[in-house]
Design a protein around this motif. Structure first.
Motif, mmCIF file in Angstrom:
data_model
loop_
_atom_site.group_PDB
_atom_site.id
_atom_site.type_symbol
_atom_site.label_atom_id
_atom_site.label_comp_id
_atom_site.label_asym_id
_atom_site.label_seq_id
_atom_site.Cartn_x
_atom_site.Cartn_y
_atom_site.Cartn_z
ATOM 1 N N ASN A 84 0.843 -1.197 0.000
ATOM 2 C CA ASN A 84 0.000 0.000 0.000
ATOM 3 C C ASN A 84 0.875 1.243 0.000
ATOM 4 O O ASN A 84 1.972 1.232 0.557
ATOM 5 N N VAL A 85 0.371 2.301 -0.586
ATOM 6 C CA VAL A 85 1.071 3.576 -0.582
ATOM 7 C C VAL A 85 0.224 4.591 0.163
ATOM 8 O O VAL A 85 -0.973 4.726 -0.086
ATOM 9 N N VAL A 86 0.857 5.286 1.097
ATOM 10 C CA VAL A 86 0.207 6.378 1.818
ATOM 11 C C VAL A 86 1.082 7.605 1.615
ATOM 12 O O VAL A 86 2.235 7.627 2.058
ATOM 13 N N VAL A 125 -3.613 16.783 -5.949
ATOM 14 C CA VAL A 125 -2.514 15.941 -5.448
ATOM 15 C C VAL A 125 -2.960 14.482 -5.316
ATOM 16 O O VAL A 125 -2.157 13.575 -5.534
ATOM 17 N N ASP A 126 -4.219 14.248 -4.997
ATOM 18 C CA ASP A 126 -4.715 12.868 -4.949
ATOM 19 C C ASP A 126 -4.638 12.217 -6.330
ATOM 20 O O ASP A 126 -4.332 11.036 -6.454
ATOM 21 N N ARG A 127 -4.890 12.999 -7.363
ATOM 22 C CA ARG A 127 -4.748 12.487 -8.735
ATOM 23 C C ARG A 127 -3.268 12.192 -9.019
ATOM 24 O O ARG A 127 -2.938 11.227 -9.700
ATOM 25 N N GLY A 128 -2.381 13.002 -8.463
ATOM 26 C CA GLY A 128 -0.946 12.737 -8.581
ATOM 27 C C GLY A 128 -0.565 11.431 -7.913
ATOM 28 O O GLY A 128 0.289 10.690 -8.416
ATOM 29 N N HIS A 129 -1.202 11.105 -6.780
ATOM 30 C CA HIS A 129 -0.942 9.848 -6.084
ATOM 31 C C HIS A 129 -1.304 8.661 -6.987
ATOM 32 O O HIS A 129 -0.563 7.679 -7.065
ATOM 33 N N GLU A 130 -2.447 8.767 -7.660
ATOM 34 C CA GLU A 130 -2.869 7.719 -8.589
ATOM 35 C C GLU A 130 -1.833 7.549 -9.698
ATOM 36 O O GLU A 130 -1.528 6.429 -10.115
ATOM 37 N N SER A 131 -1.308 8.651 -10.167
ATOM 38 C CA SER A 131 -0.294 8.626 -11.220
ATOM 39 C C SER A 131 0.975 7.924 -10.728
ATOM 40 O O SER A 131 1.594 7.155 -11.472
ATOM 41 N N PHE A 132 1.365 8.167 -9.484
ATOM 42 C CA PHE A 132 2.532 7.513 -8.880
ATOM 43 C C PHE A 132 2.357 5.999 -8.920
ATOM 44 O O PHE A 132 3.250 5.264 -9.346
ATOM 45 N N ILE A 133 1.204 5.529 -8.479
ATOM 46 C CA ILE A 133 0.914 4.095 -8.424
ATOM 47 C C ILE A 133 0.918 3.488 -9.825
ATOM 48 O O ILE A 133 1.568 2.468 -10.082
ATOM 49 N N THR A 134 0.213 4.117 -10.742
ATOM 50 C CA THR A 134 0.114 3.613 -12.111
ATOM 51 C C THR A 134 1.477 3.558 -12.779
ATOM 52 O O THR A 134 1.845 2.556 -13.396
ATOM 53 N N ASP A 173 -3.407 0.977 -3.573
ATOM 54 C CA ASP A 173 -3.986 1.942 -2.650
ATOM 55 C C ASP A 173 -5.072 1.232 -1.854
ATOM 56 O O ASP A 173 -6.068 0.785 -2.426
ATOM 57 N N GLN A 174 -4.868 1.036 -0.575
ATOM 58 C CA GLN A 174 -5.830 0.444 0.347
ATOM 59 C C GLN A 174 -6.141 -1.027 0.066
ATOM 60 O O GLN A 174 -7.275 -1.470 0.138
ATOM 61 N N TYR A 175 -5.107 -1.810 -0.225
ATOM 62 C CA TYR A 175 -5.262 -3.244 -0.401
ATOM 63 C C TYR A 175 -5.235 -3.881 0.986
ATOM 64 O O TYR A 175 -4.302 -3.663 1.759
ATOM 65 N N LYS A 176 -6.253 -4.658 1.319
ATOM 66 C CA LYS A 176 -6.424 -5.148 2.690
ATOM 67 C C LYS A 176 -5.342 -6.126 3.150
ATOM 68 O O LYS A 176 -4.962 -6.125 4.306
ATOM 69 N N GLN A 177 -4.830 -6.973 2.258
ATOM 70 C CA GLN A 177 -3.829 -7.952 2.657
ATOM 71 C C GLN A 177 -2.416 -7.524 2.255
ATOM 72 O O GLN A 177 -1.550 -8.377 2.028
ATOM 73 N N THR A 199 3.676 -1.259 3.675
ATOM 74 C CA THR A 199 3.120 0.070 3.404
ATOM 75 C C THR A 199 4.289 0.993 3.102
ATOM 76 O O THR A 199 5.245 1.059 3.871
ATOM 77 N N LEU A 200 4.202 1.670 1.963
ATOM 78 C CA LEU A 200 5.191 2.665 1.591
ATOM 79 C C LEU A 200 4.650 4.014 2.038
ATOM 80 O O LEU A 200 3.664 4.500 1.492
ATOM 81 N N LYS A 201 5.284 4.582 3.066
ATOM 82 C CA LYS A 201 4.860 5.874 3.596
ATOM 83 C C LYS A 201 5.698 6.969 2.960
ATOM 84 O O LYS A 201 6.915 7.017 3.163
ATOM 85 N N VAL A 202 5.053 7.806 2.167
ATOM 86 C CA VAL A 202 5.731 8.899 1.470
ATOM 87 C C VAL A 202 5.375 10.194 2.191
ATOM 88 O O VAL A 202 4.207 10.576 2.246
ATOM 89 N N ASN A 203 6.379 10.841 2.753
ATOM 90 C CA ASN A 203 6.178 12.096 3.469
ATOM 91 C C ASN A 203 6.779 13.231 2.644
ATOM 92 O O ASN A 203 8.000 13.329 2.524
#
Length: 190
Positions: free
Chosen positions: A40-42, A76-85, A101-105, A109-113
């Motif tokens: 997951n990415v946060v 910026v949330d759209r930018g997050h989607e772009s990062f994942i894709t 993004d928000q996969y239960k299993q 977790t990659l925490k990007v600050n």
């Protein structure tokens, strides 16, 4: 003599390409990226410091209007989607990890600050400068954390990740997160 000069130019080019990556592994083992797991990415950037304003994003855009801040968050949330894709589509065959993004299993977790963001401007387009003139720029760090143990597996630092210029912020922020994903891929494949 010509061979020596050519060899020197090639060496300088290779060193310049290696130095060009704004994402650096600072600790831990990047071998985890070769595991067939979901991560997951946060991304924490909704209240990042806006470069040159000495205000956090919520304060800076909130002073303009609540709608301006909501638009910033949406962009910026759209930018997050772009990062994942981008990460998932451009990874080489030896990188088995999939980012979600928000996969239960999820195993990790990659925490990007994002500690600071320069939101860029459209000025580069007017003046016809380089393709990155006026692009958004971000600084910060990333931690890959095991969801099972809570331990940090590896950490990365990123500085001056710059996106392409564009007349609207949404396009600039999408670009900067693609460059962040590209930098991460380069850092784990080195």
């Amino acid at each position: 003599m010509k061979k020596t000069i050519l060899l020197f130019v090639l060496l300088v080019s290779v060193v310049a390409l290696q130095a060009a990556n704004p994402v650096k592994l600072t600790s831990g083992d990047k071998a985890v990226f070769t595991e067939s797991v979901v991560t997951n990415v946060v991304i924490d950037d909704h209240k990042t410091m806006i470069d040159g304003r000495d205000q956090t994003a919520d304060v800076y855009y909130g002073e303009k209007s609540a709608a301006e801040y909501e638009k910033f968050v949406d962009d910026v949330d759209r930018g997050h989607e772009s990062f994942i894709t981008y990460f998932n589509e451009k990874k080489k065959s030896k990188i088995k990890m999939t980012i979600a993004d928000q996969y239960k299993q999820a195993a990790y977790t990659l925490k990007v600050n994002v500690t600071s963001m320069n939101v860029g401007n459209a000025g580069g387009i007017i003046w016809g400068l380089s393709r990155k003139a006026g692009g958004a720029l971000i600084n910060g760090n990333m931690q890959l954390v095991s969801n099972e143990t809570g331990e940090v597996v590896c950490e990365f630092q990123f500085e001056d990740v710059k996106g392409l210029m564009a007349p609207v912020f949404r396009a600039r922020v999408i670009s900067v997160y693609r460059y962040l994903a590209d930098g991460l891929l380069k850092a784990v494949q080195e």
